[in-house]
Write an enzyme that holds these catalytic residues in place. Structure first.
Site, PDB file in Angstrom:
ATOM      1  N   LYS A  42       0.826  -1.220   0.000  1.00 35.64           N
ATOM      2  CA  LYS A  42       0.000   0.000   0.000  1.00 35.64           C
ATOM      3  C   LYS A  42       0.855   1.262   0.000  1.00 35.64           C
ATOM      4  CE  LYS A  42      -1.083  -0.372   4.894  1.00 35.64           C
ATOM      5  NZ  LYS A  42      -0.283  -1.602   4.989  1.00 35.64           N
ATOM      6  N   CYS A  55      -5.016   2.763  20.249  1.00 34.21           N
ATOM      7  CA  CYS A  55      -3.900   2.180  19.516  1.00 34.21           C
ATOM      8  C   CYS A  55      -2.672   2.093  20.418  1.00 34.21           C
ATOM      9  CB  CYS A  55      -3.688   3.085  18.297  1.00 34.21           C
ATOM     10  SG  CYS A  55      -2.287   2.809  17.305  1.00 34.21           S
ATOM     11  N   MET A  56      -2.383   3.182  21.117  1.00 31.98           N
ATOM     12  CA  MET A  56      -1.123   3.274  21.850  1.00 31.98           C
ATOM     13  C   MET A  56      -1.258   3.586  23.333  1.00 31.98           C
ATOM     14  SD  MET A  56       0.706   2.581  19.479  1.00 31.98           S
ATOM     15  CE  MET A  56       1.976   2.461  20.715  1.00 31.98           C
ATOM     16  N   MET A 108      -0.933  -4.187  18.758  1.00 35.58           N
ATOM     17  CA  MET A 108      -2.301  -4.163  19.260  1.00 35.58           C
ATOM     18  C   MET A 108      -2.685  -5.403  20.070  1.00 35.58           C
ATOM     19  SD  MET A 108      -2.737  -1.276  18.433  1.00 35.58           S
ATOM     20  CE  MET A 108      -1.523  -0.368  17.497  1.00 35.58           C
ATOM     21  N   GLY A 146       1.004   1.993  15.703  1.00 31.97           N
ATOM     22  CA  GLY A 146       0.162   1.669  14.573  1.00 31.97           C
ATOM     23  C   GLY A 146       0.083   2.784  13.554  1.00 31.97           C
ATOM     24  N   GLN A 147      -0.016   4.018  14.002  1.00 31.59           N
ATOM     25  CA  GLN A 147      -0.324   5.123  13.098  1.00 31.59           C
ATOM     26  C   GLN A 147       0.908   5.988  12.818  1.00 31.59           C
ATOM     27  OE1 GLN A 147      -4.424   6.809  13.573  1.00 31.59           O
ATOM     28  NE2 GLN A 147      -4.222   5.980  15.618  1.00 31.59           N
TER      29      GLN A 147
END
Lengths: 928, 152
Positions: A99, A195-196, A428, A465-466
């Site tokens: 991606k 997420c974190m 996660m 994650g982000q």
């Protein structure tokens, strides 16, 4: 034939399942009936390269995950024409994942939002109306009118923002300041909460400061990578390519995949351990017990640098304390927020009695902890024997217990081997758990016991994650309880510092912690929040248990603004949609998981009326005056020394003394300050690139740079040092890992060899300042409340196993887990508009064990109902492919807005971090 | 409704009053990739990966030159790739044929996949897991289309 040198050490007979010759005989490639597939001719290729001559190339950052790959963006005539991996980027060295390669197409989905859309009937706003295109002026007029209505009725707690770890750092800073300093509301919280937050809570409790000690080079320095609930092959593919490189090229390298189902990361792993959901808590304690039993504690390290601690067990599950809003089917689980009956495994793990009903009496301060002795710690981990842990944690019913036991022993061997460096990676699987903070703390527990921490190739490494969970959400402090650079709202000194930096009158900031992400949605449901701004995230698809929130959005008297690039689910339930500029259409900075801050310039202009979120915050702030907010305000629940209960004081007199006029706009006071206005646009650092936000604001300043320089002051001298704006934009810089001190980045924190903040001669120094004065007690309670300083130490926590709050039973008889797939990013709003990515994975499917499917009369591709206490959806069954489920568990990703899996998921959360548990819902599956 | 959105995108560069756009009112249900109410529970379509033979159907177009090609055939029979077995390499690891694609033959992996050791090319271990960058394609219809235009 190329030699595969890296594989030479593997046993010859298993090297290839077929010989090359055999394979060719049977393969489609053996045919000579070739007709098509010619690539570009030499002439055509030369022509294409010639066409590239007038491309403008910019260094930039991938829009997707927390890895933070460097990319190069080519544009021509105001449109991106190509992107590629940046060969000079140390993170990815020219590579992108499937991606990441398509960054260039994400902005060009045909239904890109280019004009504000508002629900209207007969030319007026109407909550039940249809979306009608309006001007920015009309959009802001209604947004302002609704804001004033709600603020007048409910004060600072009635408004909220669901913010994002995908905002740029200056955007995060600007919104944080607008909410906390301007509107005196702490109801701003990012999707990074989901997420974190558990990682953050553990960084705070263990080290006293947020973010990892190590960096990605640990992969090349280590000889053991242990994955705990981190399917890196799909979720951090470029880091996985580095682990694969190390695994294939270094004969001592071992990779372990601890997971609840077989996934792509198992394919390269040497050891795969399929455990039962949430029993990672028990496995960690088994390792600790082994470390002690084998006399492998690194006492030199532990004595000098660590202390032992524990905390309360009965902390609830992050659900509402009342069943008033629960669906009928949810009530049995919700009741466990108040009290639970211990099962056999919990009873053993917590040295209690099976069947004991335990009041959850520590929900108010779940993160409290106190010093214990090593002897107490040893007594606490003693029940976690191999027999106990193997029997209770084995996740695949078909795996023989002896084999599983042997695997746990091998895992302990790898950690304990004195000649072996070990990095533990997680995301996660740890963080999204009702005991997410605990299991993070446990991972540090074992690394600290072994002294394998904060050294090249040795350390517990929390991946993000982000793309800017670290940069924008965590470092900026864009959370309901935080301020920039590890400062916390409840801390008076931190508020005071921030007020000084922001040039605010004392006591402007609201000391009462705001609502966390999930609570903002609950507030929307119970009428606590009535004006909500959502930007760069998609809560109405991505937050668990959305049937509640969708209903709240559409059926209650509230106003929801969604800043978006595409009409996702959140835009669909909004009252006002604001069209946002996307990444390469604005200036920005992201901070990745290894503390690397990376920047980009605006490569192309945004389409139509789409505008950057930074402009949206600043332009909207022009409509408000300080006198509307800096007078006395009601804040229900506020109870803090120095403040009248339930009230924020008026600071207007003080503001006037400081030279402000009550008529001054928030824009002038918060953003276009005299200092910031000195930072002029255009600026040579732009190298001719444009800045639509500077142009639109029109007062000649360079907002991203001015805000950056304002922001970096917070981190200087406290271990969070960022460099000046222009440094990151230099042609030869590919991001820098903070703290950046005297122009030099820091590779490993807390280690004297690398970290300038460590005192000479200390060796290691865990210098984080938070939660470093704590009481003393035993395993059950505080015995001496007097705070003892544990400055410069890391804490080794004992945390017990606790059972998941919802588990399969006779009715809902399967585990359900959700997450991502390699080809799509989060809720798919960008990647599903790239045809190549959409076609690669067009819909979410439900992975299931073939026997579980057969038992329900289902087979691959059949349509099934997937139902939990919270709702049901239809989904196609997948019994093959990349994931192999053990019996009793199903998995489906959440990217697909046609298959809203968050209608299924429970919104229980870690009570310490408030991060939702997406990994453990109980469901039933039946044929449609 | 998609046409209306398209029109919106076209009109967006003009300053239009809402009155003039009254007839463009959009029902929220029609927005997005699943144009139904958020309260509905639609039945997703099943999908299959393209079972085409690239010898006949050819390779798939690339949006720009440096993009890794999409896999133009079913891939599951060659997966998973593990530390011992990589069946993709059986056809695509052709270091002598780099850049010399022959029609009807598997596309040789590009030079970027190799490290040079003297005269010999060795597959770079960080490029070993093909599916990190290359994905097979299904026959699924595009949801909304994409206006990206490359240089070609």
């Amino acid at each position: 034939m190329a030699a595969r040198m890296g594989l030479m050490y593997l046993p010859e007979e298993t090297h290839m399942s077929l010989t090359r010759r055999d394979f060719l005989k049977t393969s489609i490639a053996a045919s000579t009936a070739a007709t098509v597939g010619m690539p570009l001719s030499k002439e055509a290729l030369a022509q294409a390269r010639a066409a590239e001559r007038d491309w403008q190339w910019d260094k930039s950052v991938c829009r997707f995950c927390g890895t933070g790959c460097g990319i190069l963006v080519a544009s021509k005539d105001g449109r991106v024409v190509a992107t590629k991996g940046d060969p000079k980027a140390p993170v990815n060295r020219g590579l992108n994942c499937v991606k990441g390669y398509f960054n260039g197409k994400i902005m060009y989905g045909k239904d890109r939002l280019t004009q504000p859309l508002m629900r209207m009937t007969d030319g007026k706003f109407d909550k039940k109306g249809k979306f009608v295109p309006v001007t920015w002026e009309q959009a802001f007029d209604e947004m302002e009118r609704q804001f004033r209505r709600v603020y007048a009725e409910k004060g600072p707690t009635g408004i909220a923002m669901l913010a994002s770890a995908q905002k740029t750092i200056p955007e995060g800073y600007a919104f944080n300041k607008l909410f906390k300093a301007g509107w005196r509301s702490n109801n701003i919280d990012p999707n990074a909460r989901n997420c974190m937050a558990s990682a953050v809570a553990a960084f705070y409790s263990v080290f006293g400061t947020d973010e990892p000690a190590g960096n990605y080079d640990d992969i090349e320095y280590t000889d053991t990578a242990i994955l705990w609930g981190a399917n890196m092959a799909e979720m951090h593919p470029i880091l996985w390519s580095r682990i694969t490189d190390r695994r294939l090229g270094h004969k001592n390298m071992r990779v372990v995949n601890l997971t609840t189902y077989r996934n792509m990361s198992s394919d390269i792993a040497d050891l795969e351990i399929i455990f039962k959901p949430q029993t990672d808590l028990a496995i960690q304690n088994y390792i600790a017990r082994e470390i002690i039993a084998r006399n492998a504690v690194n006492w030199d390290f532990v004595d000098k640098h660590c202390v032992f601690v524990t905390g309360p067990y009965d902390i609830g599950y992050g659900m509402r304390p009342t069943d008033k809003f629960a669906f009928p089917a949810e009530k049995d689980i919700q009741a466990k927020e108040l009290r639970v009956k211990l099962d056999r495994d919990e009873a053993i793990a917590q040295r209690r009695t099976e069947g004991e009903v335990v009041e959850q009496k520590n929900t108010a301060n779940p993160g409290a902890h106190w010093l214990i002795t090593f002897e107490e710690f040893k007594r606490a981990v003693d029940p976690y024997t191999l027999d106990f842990v193997a029997a209770m944690s084995k996740g695949d019913p078909d795996e023989p217990l002896d084999q599983y036991r042997a695997k746990l022993q091998q895992l302990a061997d790898l950690y304990i081997d004195a000649n072996r460096k070990v990095v533990s990676f997680w995301t996660m699987g740890f963080n999204q758990s009702v005991r997410g903070t605990w299991v993070n703390e446990q991972c540090y527990m074992n690394h600290l016991l072994l002294g394998k921490q904060s050294q090249p190739g040795n350390g517990a490494f929390s991946l993000t994650g982000q793309p800017s969970a670290c940069g924008t959400a965590r470092e900026v402090g864009m959370f309901a309880h935080r301020l920039p650079a590890d400062r916390l709202l409840p801390n008076p000194a931190h508020r005071e510092y921030t007020e000084k930096q922001w040039n605010l009158p004392a006591r402007t900031l609201n000391p009462h912690i705001g609502s966390f992400y999930g609570k903002i949605l609950r507030d929307l449901e119970d009428g606590g929040v009535k004006w909500l701004w959502v930007a760069v995230n998609n809560p109405f698809q991505s937050h668990p248990n959305i049937n509640h929130w969708l209903k709240a959005a559409r059926e209650l008297d509230n106003f929801i603004v969604v800043s978006e690039a595409y009409p996702g689910i959140s835009a669909k339930v909004a009252d006002l949609i604001l069209p946002s500029a996307m990444i390469f259409e604005k200036w920005g900075a992201y901070g990745n998981a290894e503390r690397r801050t990376q920047v980009w310039r605006q490569s192309v202009p945004p389409p139509g009326q789409a505008r950057g979120d930074m402009w949206q915050a600043m332009e909207f702030s022009k409509r408000f005056k300080i006198k509307e907010f800096w007078g006395e305000q009601r804040v229900p629940g506020l109870k803090v020394a120095g403040y009248e209960d339930g009230k924020l004081p008026s600071v207007l007199d003080e503001a006037v003394k400081m030279g402000y006029s009550p008529e001054d706009s928030l824009y002038k006071v918060l953003f276009a300050t005299p200092n910031n206005l000195k930072v002029r646009w255009p600026d040579p650092v732009a190298k001719g690139r444009d800045n639509h936000i500077a142009n639109l604001l029109g007062d000649g300043w360079f907002p991203e740079k001015a805000i950056w320089q304002e922001y970096v002051a917070f981190g200087r001298g406290v271990g969070k040092d960022l460099a000046d704006f222009d440094v990151y934009y230099a042609d030869d810089v590919r991001g820098l890992k903070w703290p950046v001190v005297n122009g030099r980045e820091t590779h490993w924190r807390f280690n004297e060899q690398y970290d300038p903040y460590v005192k000479k001669g200390a060796g290691f120094q865990f210098y984080g300042k938070l939660f470093k004065a704590i009481p003393t007690g035993d395993l059950d309670k505080v015995t001496d409340p007097k705070p003892v300083s544990v400055a410069d130490k890391a804490k080794i926590f004992f945390r017990p196993y606790a059972a998941p709050v919802e588990q399969p039973d006779a009715n809902y008889d399967l585990w359900f887990c959700t997450g991502r797939v390699l080809e799509h990013w989060h809720t798919g709003t960008m990647t599903r508009r790239v045809p190549e990515l959409h076609r690669s994975v067009p819909a979410a499917v439900m992975w299931m064990h073939p026997d579980d499917a057969r038992k329900r009369g289902l087979k691959r591709n059949d349509l099934a109902w997937l139902e939990s206490r919270r709702g049901r959806i239809q989904i196609r069954v997948e019994t093959g492919g990349r994931n192999t489920m053990p019996k009793g568990m199903v998995y489906a990703a959440f990217f697909d807005e046609g298959v809203l899996v968050n209608k299924i998921c429970i919104d229980a959360a870690c009570p310490i971090s408030k991060e939702s548990d997406y990994k453990k819902s109980a469901v039933k599956v039946y044929k449609v | 409704m998609k046409q209306k959105l398209l029109l919106l995108a076209t009109l967006s560069t003009f300053a239009l009053g809402s009155a003039a756009l009254g007839d463009l009112a959009i029902l929220d249900d029609s927005l997005g990739l699943s144009p139904v109410s958020v309260f509905d529970v639609p039945a997703p379509e099943a999908f299959e990966y393209l079972d085409t033979d690239p010898k006949v159907a050819g390779v798939l177009p690339r949006a720009w030159e440096d993009l890794p090609p999409q896999i133009p055939h079913r891939a599951e029979r060659y997966l998973p790739i593990n530390a011992r077995v990589n069946k993709c390499l059986e056809c695509h690891d052709e270091p002598d044929k780099i850049g010399k694609k022959v029609s009807g033959k598997p596309t040789p992996m590009s030079e970027a996949h190799y490290v040079r050791d003297g005269r010999e090319l060795t597959l770079a271990n960080n490029k070993y897991v093909c599916t990190l960058c290359h994905a097979p394609q299904t026959e699924a219809a595009v949801l909304v289309g994409n206006t990206f235009q490359g240089a070609r």
